[in-house]
Design an enzyme around this catalytic site. Sequence first.
Site, PDB file in Angstrom:
ATOM      1  N   HIS A  50      -1.934   0.117   7.399  1.00  0.00           N
ATOM      2  CA  HIS A  50      -2.231   1.463   6.911  1.00  0.00           C
ATOM      3  C   HIS A  50      -2.890   1.398   5.533  1.00  0.00           C
ATOM      4  O   HIS A  50      -3.841   2.134   5.236  1.00  0.00           O
ATOM      5  CB  HIS A  50      -0.944   2.284   6.802  1.00  0.00           C
ATOM      6  N   GLU A  76       2.697  -1.845   7.701  1.00  0.00           N
ATOM      7  CA  GLU A  76       2.412  -0.868   6.653  1.00  0.00           C
ATOM      8  C   GLU A  76       1.187  -1.267   5.837  1.00  0.00           C
ATOM      9  O   GLU A  76       0.437  -0.403   5.362  1.00  0.00           O
ATOM     10  CB  GLU A  76       3.627  -0.677   5.746  1.00  0.00           C
TER      11      GLU A  76
END
Length: 713
Positions: free
Chosen positions: A505, A502
């Site tokens: 991202h 994550e």
Amino acid sequence: MKQNLKNVVLAAGLACTALTGQAQNARPKTTQTVTNSLMKQSTLPFNAPDFSRIKGDDYLPAVKAAIAEQRTEIKKITDNKQKPTFVNTILAYERSGKTLERVSNIFYALVSADKTPEIEKAQGSIVPLMTEFENEIKFNQKFFQRIKYVYDHEYKTLKGEDKKLLEVVYKDFTHAGALLPKEKMARMQEINKELAKLQQDFGNMLPKAANEATVWVNDVKELAGLSETDIAQCKKDAESRGGKAPYCIVITNTTQQPILATLENRALREKVYNASIHRTDGTEAYNTFPIIVKIARLRAEKAQLMGYKNYASYSLERAMAKNTDNVYAFLRQMIEAYKPKSEAQTKSIEEYAQKTEGADFRLQPYDRFYYSAKMKKDQYSFSDDDVKPYFNLDSVLVNGIFYAAHRVYGLSFRERKDIPTYHKDMKVFDVLDADGKQLALFYCDYFRRPTKRGGAWMSAFLKQSGDRQQKPLIFNVCNYAKAPEGQPTLLTWDETQTMFHEFGHALHGMLSNCKYNTLSGTAVSRDFVEMPSQFNESFASIPEVFNHYARHYKTNEPMPDALREKMLGSLNFLSAYSLGENLAATSADLAWHCLSPSEVPTAEEAPAFEKKVLADMGLLNNQIPPRYSTSYFNHIWGGGYAAGYYSYLWSEVLAVNIADYFEAHGALTRKVGDNFRQKILSRGNTRDLMTIFSDFTGLKAPDTKGLLKARGM
């Protein structure tokens, strides 16, 4: 994942859908302007949301006011008597709607991460307003004719981001149906409106169903095999969910439940697995199939209105994969390599279990994780519980994720206590570049709660934009069990990798250096957007990084070399499972979106349809069910991955190719990191994605062999 100013509805996983008279006449009242903090520009650094002042009943009036504001901005463009130009039409559109984007991004963040009853109530009114306003813009023929005029007369002469912005805006309108005849346009708007409501209903049902599926346990003896920490968590979860029993097992996002790897009680394992796989299929209180078949039928009709054979063809037109033939060819290549491995691994697990359970023992899906874990412990002489003390969440974040970002990109992170958050468990960090200049704010929301949907994701309160002089405000959300007060939260290796994923991202958003908001950060196709995140996982196991964060939470000693080598050496142990569950989910997704309206099954036929699809692909395997079964597949029914779940595997190929480049040229060197940042992470959607991939790697096309090798196949 994508955040696009002109697609704020899509960004929240909702379909675009014409405003009611009430909404069209909505105007902010003077008293609301004074008291509603959402209607005013934030006074916090970088326009950060002031959650200390935002109330649940602020969102609806703020959205109405923001819609009215952008409607006025659009009207000013369409009423312009001058010839349409890039500046007076496209750039003016790009600069419109800033308030609506800000308010809606905050609201949809809470819809996913902290959906209180107030937020859910507001959602019921806001979704129709947002979808209707999106339709109002996309099917405004006076507005579209100006856009088309600019596209027809200036596209060939524009350069750089100006050219790309014009292309994206024009294609966004045509893809939505701006070129349709009037009667089809009207039907498209109705479809969009219906889809928005159905997707909202689906999204609302999932967390309720997962909470309803909680497995209650009366006697601690039933939890044999769990560590003291896990038992304490089961007790804490029971207390937070009403205390129907002293302990409970919470159902997580995916089909398989991680707790099954250590739970000795076979009857309880079966109960947990069944609670997971039947959570929304009508067996118990919730049934999403009536919603799903309506969504599938409407999407198929939408594609036909646009002149496509099916929704998958319509959706893939703007993806790297381009068409269903390419995706299916890619999947079949994976399946061919996967099947013999999966069959051999299943047989080996069953034979292992028979050594202790008897020759007539037959492995069931709820047994697989348990006996796989025991096999792994026997073969490598360690278990997940042996390594968890070395994966303290705080150390993973600061000494792992932040450390790698500093080594590779020169970034520094400084926690700040003056930025309010929507939940007390969150943290906020300044993100500083190598020269000390502020790049972004980074928010962390890592712990699960009943108001949060399952899974893990990244998004933005505001995206980076040079034109707007806006720094990105990025957040990561996960669903880890928070340790009891005073104790550290310890992670599994999979959870550790999820944090790195994550944050990949987040880097894509934080390191964006684009002129226009619409093109910046993660505003790329689905089958590219997962590449930076999957690539960032590779840093988790690089020895220098690993040894920096994988330290015992009590002694701060690094993980012993022998244990580290065993753990990392076991990463591809019985690896067919993770690939198989992904292939099965991907195949189901594609099949649902390759149907014509008349081919969509009924709600009663839907379970059989999924089984037939998997059988036809050679993936109907009791031992390896889809990672998400159709009835709780939020990525495709409630999110933005319809006909796009393949992108996780597709972009993993890209990620492996890039990781190989880093390994060959210096994985932790600033020269390589800065090159990757400059050529890919900072570029958003300003250039052709295959071109920027090739510019960095030197490859003319992605090399799929790298994925099979990385997966141990």
